[in-house]
Scaffold this motif. Structure first.
Motif, mmCIF file in Angstrom:
data_model
loop_
_atom_site.group_PDB
_atom_site.id
_atom_site.type_symbol
_atom_site.label_atom_id
_atom_site.label_comp_id
_atom_site.label_asym_id
_atom_site.label_seq_id
_atom_site.Cartn_x
_atom_site.Cartn_y
_atom_site.Cartn_z
ATOM 1 N N ILE A 103 0.844 -1.197 0.000
ATOM 2 C CA ILE A 103 0.000 0.000 0.000
ATOM 3 C C ILE A 103 0.880 1.248 0.000
ATOM 4 O O ILE A 103 0.593 2.233 -0.701
ATOM 5 N N GLN A 104 1.957 1.224 0.781
ATOM 6 C CA GLN A 104 2.879 2.362 0.785
ATOM 7 C C GLN A 104 3.491 2.588 -0.598
ATOM 8 O O GLN A 104 3.648 3.732 -1.034
ATOM 9 N N LYS A 105 3.813 1.496 -1.276
ATOM 10 C CA LYS A 105 4.401 1.622 -2.615
ATOM 11 C C LYS A 105 3.422 2.262 -3.594
ATOM 12 O O LYS A 105 3.821 2.994 -4.496
ATOM 13 N N HIS A 106 2.144 1.952 -3.423
ATOM 14 C CA HIS A 106 1.115 2.446 -4.349
ATOM 15 C C HIS A 106 0.247 3.524 -3.697
ATOM 16 O O HIS A 106 -0.916 3.685 -4.055
ATOM 17 N N ALA A 107 0.818 4.254 -2.752
ATOM 18 C CA ALA A 107 0.044 5.246 -1.999
ATOM 19 C C ALA A 107 -0.541 6.315 -2.915
ATOM 20 O O ALA A 107 -1.716 6.691 -2.782
ATOM 21 N N ALA A 108 0.249 6.809 -3.848
ATOM 22 C CA ALA A 108 -0.246 7.862 -4.748
ATOM 23 C C ALA A 108 -1.388 7.346 -5.616
ATOM 24 O O ALA A 108 -2.391 8.044 -5.824
ATOM 25 N N LEU A 109 -1.263 6.121 -6.114
ATOM 26 C CA LEU A 109 -2.313 5.524 -6.943
ATOM 27 C C LEU A 109 -3.605 5.375 -6.149
ATOM 28 O O LEU A 109 -4.689 5.731 -6.637
ATOM 29 N N LEU A 110 -3.506 4.864 -4.936
ATOM 30 C CA LEU A 110 -4.707 4.638 -4.125
ATOM 31 C C LEU A 110 -5.370 5.959 -3.748
ATOM 32 O O LEU A 110 -6.605 6.084 -3.762
ATOM 33 N N ALA A 111 -4.559 6.958 -3.413
ATOM 34 C CA ALA A 111 -5.116 8.270 -3.060
ATOM 35 C C ALA A 111 -5.821 8.898 -4.263
ATOM 36 O O ALA A 111 -6.898 9.484 -4.132
ATOM 37 N N GLN A 112 -5.213 8.789 -5.446
ATOM 38 C CA GLN A 112 -5.848 9.334 -6.642
ATOM 39 C C GLN A 112 -7.160 8.620 -6.955
ATOM 40 O O GLN A 112 -8.150 9.257 -7.342
ATOM 41 N N MET A 113 -7.186 7.314 -6.771
ATOM 42 C CA MET A 113 -8.401 6.557 -7.062
ATOM 43 C C MET A 113 -9.531 6.960 -6.112
ATOM 44 O O MET A 113 -10.690 7.110 -6.525
ATOM 45 N N GLU A 114 -9.201 7.160 -4.849
ATOM 46 C CA GLU A 114 -10.200 7.598 -3.871
ATOM 47 C C GLU A 114 -10.757 8.968 -4.244
ATOM 48 O O GLU A 114 -11.971 9.193 -4.208
ATOM 49 N N SER A 115 -9.888 9.872 -4.602
ATOM 50 C CA SER A 115 -10.325 11.220 -4.946
ATOM 51 C C SER A 115 -11.117 11.231 -6.249
ATOM 52 O O SER A 115 -12.135 11.918 -6.369
ATOM 53 N N LEU A 116 -10.672 10.461 -7.225
ATOM 54 C CA LEU A 116 -11.345 10.417 -8.519
ATOM 55 C C LEU A 116 -12.744 9.828 -8.390
ATOM 56 O O LEU A 116 -13.701 10.332 -8.991
ATOM 57 N N ASN A 117 -12.894 8.783 -7.575
ATOM 58 C CA ASN A 117 -14.165 8.069 -7.497
ATOM 59 C C ASN A 117 -15.144 8.697 -6.511
ATOM 60 O O ASN A 117 -16.351 8.708 -6.747
ATOM 61 N N ARG A 118 -14.647 9.248 -5.403
ATOM 62 C CA ARG A 118 -15.532 9.792 -4.372
ATOM 63 C C ARG A 118 -15.625 11.318 -4.401
ATOM 64 O O ARG A 118 -16.436 11.901 -3.707
ATOM 65 N N GLY A 119 -14.778 11.967 -5.170
ATOM 66 C CA GLY A 119 -14.874 13.408 -5.301
ATOM 67 C C GLY A 119 -14.268 14.208 -4.176
ATOM 68 O O GLY A 119 -14.394 15.432 -4.154
ATOM 69 N N VAL A 120 -13.609 13.547 -3.215
ATOM 70 C CA VAL A 120 -12.997 14.274 -2.109
ATOM 71 C C VAL A 120 -11.747 14.993 -2.594
ATOM 72 O O VAL A 120 -11.128 14.604 -3.586
ATOM 73 N N GLN A 121 -11.371 16.051 -1.906
ATOM 74 C CA GLN A 121 -10.183 16.806 -2.301
ATOM 75 C C GLN A 121 -8.959 15.901 -2.236
ATOM 76 O O GLN A 121 -8.785 15.123 -1.294
ATOM 77 N N SER A 122 -8.092 16.013 -3.215
ATOM 78 C CA SER A 122 -6.999 15.058 -3.390
ATOM 79 C C SER A 122 -6.060 14.999 -2.192
ATOM 80 O O SER A 122 -5.447 13.964 -1.930
ATOM 81 N N ARG A 123 -5.957 16.117 -1.446
ATOM 82 C CA ARG A 123 -5.043 16.098 -0.306
ATOM 83 C C ARG A 123 -5.570 15.233 0.841
ATOM 84 O O ARG A 123 -4.780 14.731 1.654
ATOM 85 N N ASP A 124 -6.909 15.059 0.952
ATOM 86 C CA ASP A 124 -7.473 14.315 2.084
ATOM 87 C C ASP A 124 -7.029 12.857 2.089
ATOM 88 O O ASP A 124 -6.498 12.378 3.098
ATOM 89 N N PRO A 125 -7.233 12.100 1.010
ATOM 90 C CA PRO A 125 -6.739 10.718 1.046
ATOM 91 C C PRO A 125 -5.217 10.631 1.056
ATOM 92 O O PRO A 125 -4.654 9.703 1.654
ATOM 93 N N ARG A 126 -4.560 11.602 0.414
ATOM 94 C CA ARG A 126 -3.092 11.547 0.358
ATOM 95 C C ARG A 126 -2.469 11.786 1.728
ATOM 96 O O ARG A 126 -1.512 11.104 2.123
ATOM 97 N N GLU A 127 -3.031 12.733 2.484
ATOM 98 C CA GLU A 127 -2.427 13.118 3.753
ATOM 99 C C GLU A 127 -3.056 12.428 4.965
ATOM 100 O O GLU A 127 -2.448 12.421 6.040
#
Length: 839
Positions: free
Chosen positions: A112-136
Motif C-alpha cells: 500500500i505504501q508503494k502504491h500510496a499515490a495511486l490509491l489516493a488518486q483513485m479515492e479522490s477520482l471516485n468519491r470526489g474528495v479533495q486530493s489532499r485528504d486521502p493523500r495526507e
C-alpha cells in the motif's frame, strides 16, 4: 522623500496582492486513469477479476456524467462463489499461524505504501474528495491500521488471546459515505484474527476497494482471503442474510444500519455498526484559543466533504465570545475555496451525489423559514452550483428536533448555537439520538476533562478534532453504532470466545404480536393435589412481590402466579407482572424509571465503594447461607443439600470475584500514537441493562440462584444498573436475594427484579428506549431473533449467545474479559501535549 516613495510602493504592492486571484494548481490523476485504462473490472473472487453475465455499471465522477470506468455488477451466483471461496480460504488462512499471517499483512501494508499515490488518486477520482485528504490522511491511516494489526496477528497465539478464536467469514458492507480508512478498519482486524473477508463496496464508488484487493493479491495474500463484490443494495442483502456468515461490519447511514439489524435477526451473526447518522458536536468555551477553534471548526465540518461520521454539525459557542467568534468564523468561510477534487488549492468540492446538494438546499430553506441567518461560501466564476456544495452556517438556535440538526444523512451544514454555562453546553450536546464524537475547546485543562467525561459519545478530542489511530478504539454510542474499530477491542470484535456458541437460525417470528398474549395458566389458584407435601397451607400467607426502586411492591395488575417445586408441588406464590399487558408495561416502566434515576449516582460512587457494597452483599449471603441452601433444596425437589450447598458457595465466590474486579482495570488499553498527544481510554457503563434470566438445566442444575448472580454481579460491578426478568421456572431465589441487596447498602434502583410470563415482560423491556442493553444468554432461538429485531429501534447491545454454565469459579474467571466487553463501552479522550518538552 525616499521613505515616502518606499511606503507608497509598499501600499501599491499590498493593493496588488489584495486584488490577485488564485489560479488552479491541479494535482494529477494520471496514475488512477492509467490503472483503469482497458481494465476489465467486475467481482474480485479468488484473486482475479471475474467476468459477469450482468450488464456493466458506469462509474462516474461525482455529480457529473463523466464515465471513469465500467464495472460488472455481482449476481447471486457471484455472491455464493465469493462466500464459498472465503470459507475455503478461511481454513488455510487460519492454519498459517499468527507469524505467517503477520508477515502477509505486513507485506500488504508495504505494498500500500508503494502504491500510496495511486490509491489516493483513485479515492479522490471516485468519491470526489479533495486530493489532499486521502493523500495526507486516509492512505497513511490505512497503512497504520495494517501495521498495527500485523502485530496483533503475531500475538494471536500468545496468552493475551489464548481464549479467542476466529469467527470465519467476515462481511464488510460500505456505503457511499465510507472513506478509504474504512477498508483498513474492516480488513486489518479481520485478517489478524484469522478470518477471511468479503467486501461489498458502495455501488457508485467501488474502485478503491477493487484496487485494494488487487494490491492485496500482489502482496501475496492467498486467493479467497479478500473478495470484493461490487453492486447495489440487492447484493448487500444477499450477503447480510447469507447463512454461512458469522460476522458483519457495516459503515454507513443509521437507517440502513437499522435495516441490517432487522434482516440479520436470528441468524447468529455478530454485528459491528459504524453509523453516520447525525453529526458530531464541537463546544467552544470563552477560554479557548479562538483562532485555533475557528480553524478547527472549518476543518472538522468539511473534511472529506463533510462525509465522515465525525464531521461537526453542531457548533456550540459560549455567549461571552459569541460575536467575536462568529465574526471570525464568517471571515474564514469567505476564504474557503470551492473547486474540483484535483485542484490543489480547493478546500471543498463535489459531494458523492447531487442528492446531498438538494438536501442542503432544503435544509437551508427550512432554517430561513424559521428566521435564522444563513451564511455560505461562494462558488468561483466558471463552476456550476449544480455540481458543488457551498459550506453553510446556520447561525442562531435551531430546535434539536429539527431535521437540519438531528438528521440521518450527512448534510454539509453547521448549526452555530450559543450557550451560557458548561452544564448547558453538555446538555445541548447530549440532547441527540446520536453519539459518535465531540470536541471541547478551552485552555482550562480541568474544565476540558470534566466536560469530556460528561459527554455521551465514544470519542472526545480536546483542542483538536478528527484524530484517529489504529491503537485507539473508535465507535459510537446510542444510535451511532454498535461496537468499535481500533485497538485490541477492535480485534476482539472479529473473534469468538471459547465455550460460547452463537444461536442457531430461528424459524419465522410474528414480530408484531410477540409477547402480547401473556401465558396466564400459572395464574390459576393451585389445586389440592398441587399443595406442598411439607405441611398444610400456612396460616399467614406469603406472596413474593416484585422488587424495584429499593423495595418490594405489588404488581400493577394485582395478580399472582404459582411456583412449583421439582416434585410438582406448590412451593410459593409470586407476583405476576405480566397478567395484563397494560399493567405489565407499567411495572416494567416503573422498574426502568427507578434504574435510570439510580445509575448516575451508582457510577459516580466510585469503583472502591461499589466493590465494598458487593463484598457486603457476599457477607450478608454468607450469614444466610443455611437458609438459602434449605430453600433451594426444597425448591429443586431434592433430598440432600449437597448440590444446593455447592451452588450457594459458588455464588459467594462469584460475589467476591466481582467485588475484587470492581476497582481493577477501569481503564482500557490504548496507546498514544505519538508524544504530541495523550489518549485516555476509559471504560464506562452502558447504563440500564435488561436481563432475561433463562433456566440453567445442566447437571446437577438447575442453578436458579447462580444464574441470577452470574449475570447481575458483573453488570453492577462495572457501574450499570439492572432490571431482571427472573427465571420463569424458579423465580424465588432471585427475589429472596433481593433481601440481601436491600440490606447491603445497594442504592434504591440499582437492582430490580420482575416476575411473570417472560415473553410478555421481554416484549416491553426490549422495546423500552431507556434500556441500553439486553442480556439473555442461552435463550431460545425464537426469543433471540425477536430481541435482535426489536433492538434495532435504539441499537441496544444484545447478548443472546449460549454461554457455558458457570458452576465453578474458574469458569467465571475465564470469562471475565467477555463480561467486561458486554458491560462497558469505551470513550477515548484525546489531549494534545508536548508544548514544553517537544524537543
Amino acid at each position: 522623500m525616499a521613505g515616502t516613495m518606499n511606503s507608497s510602493k509598499v501600499s501599491v504592492i499590498a493593493e496588488i496582492f489584495k486584488s490577485m486571484e488564485y489560479g488552479p494548481v491541479s494535482d494529477s490523476s494520471s496514475l488512477a486513469k492509467a490503472w483503469l485504462k482497458d481494465r476489465k473490472l467486475g467481482p474480485f473472487i479468488d484473486g482475479t477479476f471475474k467476468e459477469t453475465s450482468s450488464s456493466e455499471f458506469e462509474v462516474c465522477k461525482p455529480c457529473t456524467e463523466q464515465v471513469i470506468a465500467k464495472v460488472g455488477i455481482s449476481l447471486e451466483d457471484d455472491v455464493n462463489a465469493a462466500v464459498n471461496s472465503s470459507i475455503k480460504a478461511a481454513d488455510l488462512w487460519n492454519n498459517l499461524g499468527g507469524h505467517k499471517r503477520a508477515c502477509l499483512i505486513y507485506s500488504l501494508a508495504r505494498h500500500i505504501q508503494k502504491h500510496a499515490a495511486l490509491l489516493a488518486q483513485m479515492e479522490s477520482l471516485n468519491r470526489g474528495v479533495q486530493s489532499r485528504d486521502p493523500r495526507e490522511f486516509d492512505v497513511p491511516a490505512l497503512v497504520r491500521y495494517l501495521y498495527h494489526y500485523a502485530g496483533w496477528a503475531q500475538l494471536s497465539s500468545s496468552s493475551e488471546l489464548r481464549d479467542w478464536k476466529p469467527m470465519g467469514v467476515v462481511i464488510g458492507v460500505m456505503s457511499g459515505l465510507s472513506s478509504l480508512i474504512t477498508l483498513a478498519q474492516i480488513v486489518g482486524p479481520a485478517l489478524a484474527g484469522g478470518n477471511t473477508v468479503c467486501l461489498k463496496p458502495p455501488k457508485r464508488s467501488p474502485l478503491p476497494a477493487l484496487l485494494f484487493a488487487n494490491i492485496a493479491s500482489q502482496a501475496g495474500l492467498p486467493p479467497g482471503v479478500i473478495n470484493v463484490l461490487p453492486g447495489g443494495s440487492d447484493v448487500g442483502k444477499l450477503l447480510v442474510t447469507h447463512s454461512q456468515i458469522s460476522k458483519l461490519m457495516f459503515s454507513g447511514l443509521t437507517g440502513v444500519g437499522r435495516l441490517i439489524r432487522k434482516q440479520t435477526a436470528g441468524l447468529g451473526m455478530h454485528l459491528t455498526l459504524l453509523l453516520s447518522g447525525g453529526k458530531s458536536s464541537m463546544i467552544v468555551f470563552d477560554s479557548a484559543d479562538l483562532d485555533s477553534a475557528v480553524e478547527g471548526a472549518v476543518d472538522a465540518a468539511w473534511f472529506n466533504q463533510g462525509q465522515v461520521p465525525w464531521c461537526v454539525g453542531r457548533l456550540f459557542v459560549q455567549e461571552s465570545i459569541w460575536d467575536n467568534f462568529v465574526s471570525r468564523l464568517r471571515s474564514r468561510i469567505d476564504q474557503l475555496r470551492v473547486g474540483e477534487a484535483f485542484d490543489h488549492l480547493a478546500d471543498v468540492g463535489s459531494p458523492l451525489t447531487k442528492d446531498i446538494i438538494a438536501d442542503l438546499a432544503a435544509a437551508t430553506a427550512v432554517a430561513k423559514k424559521n428566521g435564522l441567518e444563513i451564511y455560505q461560501a461562494q462558488i468561483p466564476p466558471g463552476l456550476s452550483s449544480e455540481n458543488f456544495f457551498l459550506p453553510t452556517l446556520v447561525i442562531g438556535g435551531l430546535a434539536d428536533s429539527n431535521r437540519v440538526i438531528d438528521n440521518d444523512g450527512q448534510i454539509p451544514l453547521v448549526a452555530v448555537v450559543p450557550f451560557r454555562t458548561a452544564k448547558e453546553a453538555v446538555t445541548l450536546a447530549n440532547n441527540s439520538r446520536y453519539g459518535m464524537a465531540a470536541s471541547v475547546w478551552t485552555e482550562n485543562a480541568s474544565l476540558a476533562v470534566e466536560v469530556a467525561y460528561q459527554l455521551q459519545v465514544g470519542t472526545v478530542w480536546i483542542n483538536s478534532h478528527g484524530s484517529v489511530d489504529a491503537g485507539v478504539p473508535f465507535g459510537g454510542w446510542k444510535q451511532s453504532g454498535i461496537g468499535v474499530v481500533g485497538g485490541k477491542q477492535g480485534l476482539l470484535e472479529y473473534m469468538q470466545y471459547k465455550g460460547v456458541r452463537f444461536n442457531m437460525t430461528a424459524d419465522s417470528v410474528e414480530y408484531e404480536s410477540f409477547g402480547l398474549t401473556p401465558d396466564v395458566s400459572a395464574c390459576c389458584p393451585p389445586s389440592v393435589s398441587q399443595l406442598s407435601k411439607n405441611g398444610p397451607v400456612p396460616l399467614v400467607d406469603h406472596t413474593y412481590k416484585l422488587y424495584y426502586g429499593g423495595s418490594y411492591k405489588r404488581s400493577d395488575g394485582n395478580s399472582s402466579r404459582v411456583v412449583l417445586d421439582g416434585a410438582g408441588k406448590v412451593y410459593a406464590i409470586v407476583a405476576d407482572g405480566s397478567s395484563l399487558l397494560r399493567s405489565c408495561r407499567k411495572d416494567v416502566r416503573n422498574a426502568v424509571d427507578a434504574a435510570v434515576k439510580a445509575q448516575p449516582a451508582w457510577w459516580n460512587l466510585g469503583a472502591h465503594c461499589r466493590s465494598q457494597i458487593i463484598y457486603n452483599a457476599a457477607e450478608k449471603l454468607q450469614s444466610r447461607r443455611d437458609d438459602f441452601i434449605s430453600n433451594l433444596t426444597v425448591l429443586y425437589g431434592k433430598t440432600d443439600e449437597e448440590d444446593a450447598s455447592k451452588e450457594v458457595d459458588t455464588c459467594l465466590s462469584l460475589l467476591f470475584h466481582w467485588a475484587a474486579i470492581c476497582d481493577k482495570k477501569q481503564l482500557a488499553a490504548g496507546d498514544s500514537p505519538n508524544s504530541s498527544v495523550l489518549v485516555n481510554v476509559r471504560r464506562e457503563p452502558l447504563g440500564v441493562i435488561g436481563i432475561v434470566q433463562t433456566p440453567i438445566q445442566s447437571p446437577p442444575g438447575p442453578w436458579a440462584l447462580l444464574g441470577f448472580i452470574s449475570l447481575f454481579a458483573p453488570a453492577v460491578c462495572y457501574g450499570n444498573v439492572v432490571v431482571v426478568v427472573a427465571d420463569s421456572v424458579y423465580p424465588t431465589p432471585a427475589l429472596e436475594f433481593c433481601e440481601v441487596v436491600q440490606s447491603s447498602d445497594f442504592a434504591a434502583g440499582v437492582v430490580n427484579v420482575l416476575t411473570g410470563d417472560s415473553n410478555t415482560l421481554l416484549n416491553t423491556l426490549v422495546n423500552h428506549q431507556e434500556v441500553a442493553a439486553l442480556w439473555a444468554p442461552g435463550i431460545t432461538a425464537t426469543k433471540a431473533k425477536y430481541i435482535e429485531w426489536a433492538s434495532s429501534a435504539n441499537f441496544k447491545r444484545t447478548w443472546v449467545d449460549t454461554l457455558p454454565c458457570f458452576n465453578s469459579l474458574e469458569q467465571v474467571t475465564d470469562c471475565r474479559e467477555l463480561f467486561e466487553l458486554y458491560s462497558t463501552r469505551t470513550k477515548a479522550i484525546w489531549m494534545p501535549c508536548g508544548e514544553i518538552f517537544a524537543n
